[in-house]
Design an enzyme around this catalytic site. Structure first.
Site, PDB file in Angstrom:
ATOM      1  NE  ARG A 166      -7.481 -39.921 -10.300  1.00  0.00           N
ATOM      2  CZ  ARG A 166      -6.820 -38.800 -10.785  1.00  0.00           C
ATOM      3  NH1 ARG A 166      -7.087 -37.747 -10.937  1.00  0.00           N
ATOM      4  NH2 ARG A 166      -5.283 -39.343 -11.129  1.00  0.00           N
TER       5      ARG A 166
ATOM      6  CE  LYS B 102       0.880 -43.884  -8.252  1.00  0.00           C
ATOM      7  NZ  LYS B 102      -0.062 -42.598  -8.016  1.00  0.00           N
TER       8      LYS B 102
ATOM      9  NE  ARG C 280      -5.233 -38.294 -15.636  1.00  0.00           N
ATOM     10  CZ  ARG C 280      -4.440 -39.315 -14.977  1.00  0.00           C
ATOM     11  NH1 ARG C 280      -3.041 -39.324 -14.932  1.00  0.00           N
ATOM     12  NH2 ARG C 280      -5.142 -39.909 -14.101  1.00  0.00           N
TER      13      ARG C 280
ATOM     14  NE  ARG D 240      -5.100 -46.615  -9.115  1.00  0.00           N
ATOM     15  CZ  ARG D 240      -4.464 -46.006  -9.928  1.00  0.00           C
ATOM     16  NH1 ARG D 240      -3.486 -46.511 -10.792  1.00  0.00           N
ATOM     17  NH2 ARG D 240      -4.792 -44.671 -10.321  1.00  0.00           N
TER      18      ARG D 240
ATOM     19  NE  ARG E 211      -2.153 -35.026 -13.447  1.00  0.00           N
ATOM     20  CZ  ARG E 211      -2.047 -35.931 -13.032  1.00  0.00           C
ATOM     21  NH1 ARG E 211      -0.611 -36.608 -12.209  1.00  0.00           N
ATOM     22  NH2 ARG E 211      -2.987 -37.161 -13.121  1.00  0.00           N
TER      23      ARG E 211
HETATM   24  P1  AMP Z   1      -3.700 -43.368 -13.309  1.00  0.00           P
HETATM   25  O1  AMP Z   1      -3.150 -42.575 -14.466  1.00  0.00           O
HETATM   26  O2  AMP Z   1      -2.780 -44.211 -12.604  1.00  0.00           O
HETATM   27  O3  AMP Z   1      -3.975 -42.332 -12.212  1.00  0.00           O
HETATM   28  O4  AMP Z   1      -5.032 -44.023 -13.637  1.00  0.00           O
HETATM   29  C1  AMP Z   1      -6.095 -43.456 -14.263  1.00  0.00           C
HETATM   30  C2  AMP Z   1      -7.396 -44.157 -14.114  1.00  0.00           C
HETATM   31  O5  AMP Z   1      -7.123 -45.546 -14.557  1.00  0.00           O
HETATM   32  C3  AMP Z   1      -7.634 -44.645 -12.624  1.00  0.00           C
HETATM   33  O6  AMP Z   1      -8.528 -43.819 -11.992  1.00  0.00           O
HETATM   34  C4  AMP Z   1      -8.545 -46.095 -12.784  1.00  0.00           C
HETATM   35  O7  AMP Z   1      -9.757 -45.744 -13.272  1.00  0.00           O
HETATM   36  C5  AMP Z   1      -7.569 -46.691 -14.037  1.00  0.00           C
HETATM   37  N1  AMP Z   1      -6.526 -47.569 -13.459  1.00  0.00           N
HETATM   38  C6  AMP Z   1      -5.152 -47.220 -13.791  1.00  0.00           C
HETATM   39  N2  AMP Z   1      -4.460 -48.236 -13.304  1.00  0.00           N
HETATM   40  C7  AMP Z   1      -5.479 -49.026 -12.527  1.00  0.00           C
HETATM   41  C8  AMP Z   1      -5.504 -50.247 -11.718  1.00  0.00           C
HETATM   42  N3  AMP Z   1      -4.186 -51.086 -11.533  1.00  0.00           N
HETATM   43  N4  AMP Z   1      -6.464 -50.979 -11.432  1.00  0.00           N
HETATM   44  C9  AMP Z   1      -7.614 -50.310 -11.692  1.00  0.00           C
HETATM   45  N5  AMP Z   1      -7.848 -49.192 -12.361  1.00  0.00           N
HETATM   46  C10 AMP Z   1      -6.796 -48.719 -12.828  1.00  0.00           C
END
Ligand code: AMP
Length: 220
Positions: free
Chosen positions: A169, A16, A158, A91, A125
């Site tokens: 996740r 994404k 990360r 989400r 990654r």
């Molecule tokens: P991502 O980089 O999008 O995978 O986000 C990393 C982490 O940030 C996720 O595993 C959540 O803990 C938090 N996070 C990011 N976006 C959201 C969202 N829209 N709602 C809730 N938690 C989020």
């Protein structure tokens, strides 16, 4: 021409962020990643960052009201006037409904990748600690081990890309985020893309979808 208001749906690691960055460069639309905003808050040690860090490290979701507050502030900025690319938001159903009270979505792009491929993508990654460039130890390794090709800073994994957190996740994705596919299908704005192809092929399919929907002008 109407504004391109795009959301990306897809499990962690489906690409994404990669695709949103490329679209942002092509169309001049802001790429809004709630994950990046939260990681930045953690790095800066803000209140938000301190609250979010342990939740993120466990692979769980930050509360909906907090996320909706972040999105509301971000959408108020002038660069969002001609549209936006939302990556990692919404989400949950509550986030999608909350967003619909603020604005609307005209393209929800669901990127599909088999889960065994995703685990491998995420665990291998690496990300640049300074410019955010992404690498994969097998498919796209840096020229010098551990060093970013672009800016020379150190590459890091990360914290939530470790195998155990990746699994949680995925669980959260299936339980909380997958229902959004039906939500956007019902609104008639859902498009599906096979993400298990090379980055450029996925990109050109997404470009076709967005252009066929008549939502963007190429800046290029
Ligand atoms: P991502 O980089 O999008 O995978 O986000 C990393 C982490 O940030 C996720 O595993 C959540 O803990 C938090 N996070 C990011 N976006 C959201 C969202 N829209 N709602 C809730 N938690 C989020």
């Amino acid at each position: 021409m109407s504004r391109a208001k795009v959301v990306f749906l897809g499990a962690p690691g489906t690409g994404k962020g990669t695709q949103a960055k490329k679209l942002s460069a092509k169309y001049g639309l802001p790429h809004i990643s709630t994950g990046d905003i939260l990681r930045n808050a953690v790095k800066m040690g803000t209140d938000l960052g301190m609250k979010a860090k342990s939740i993120m490290d466990r692979g769980e979701l930050v509360p909906d009201e907090v996320i909706l507050g972040i999105i509301k502030n971000r959408l108020a900025k002038p660069d969002c006037k001609k549209g936006f690319l939302l990556d990692g938001f919404p989400r949950t159903l509550a986030q999608a409904e909350g967003f619909d009270r603020l604005d609307s979505v005209n393209c929800a792009i669901q990127i599909d990748v088999p889960s065994d491929v995703l685990v491998k993508r995420l665990v291998l990654r690496r990300t640049c600690s300074s410019c955010g460039a992404m690498y994969h130890l097998e498919y796209h390794p840096p020229r010098v081990e551990g060093v970013c090709d672009i800016c020379g800073a150190a590459l890091v994994q990360r914290e939530d890309d470790s195998e155990s957190v990746v699994k949680s996740r995925f669980r959260v994705y299936v339980e909380k985020t997958e229902p959004l596919i039906g939500y956007y299908r019902q609104k008639g704005v859902l498009y599906n893309v096979d993400g298990n192809q090379d980055i450029e092929t996925v990109f050109s399919e997404i470009v076709q979808i967005i252009e066929a929907a008549g939502e963007v002008n190429d800046e290029g």
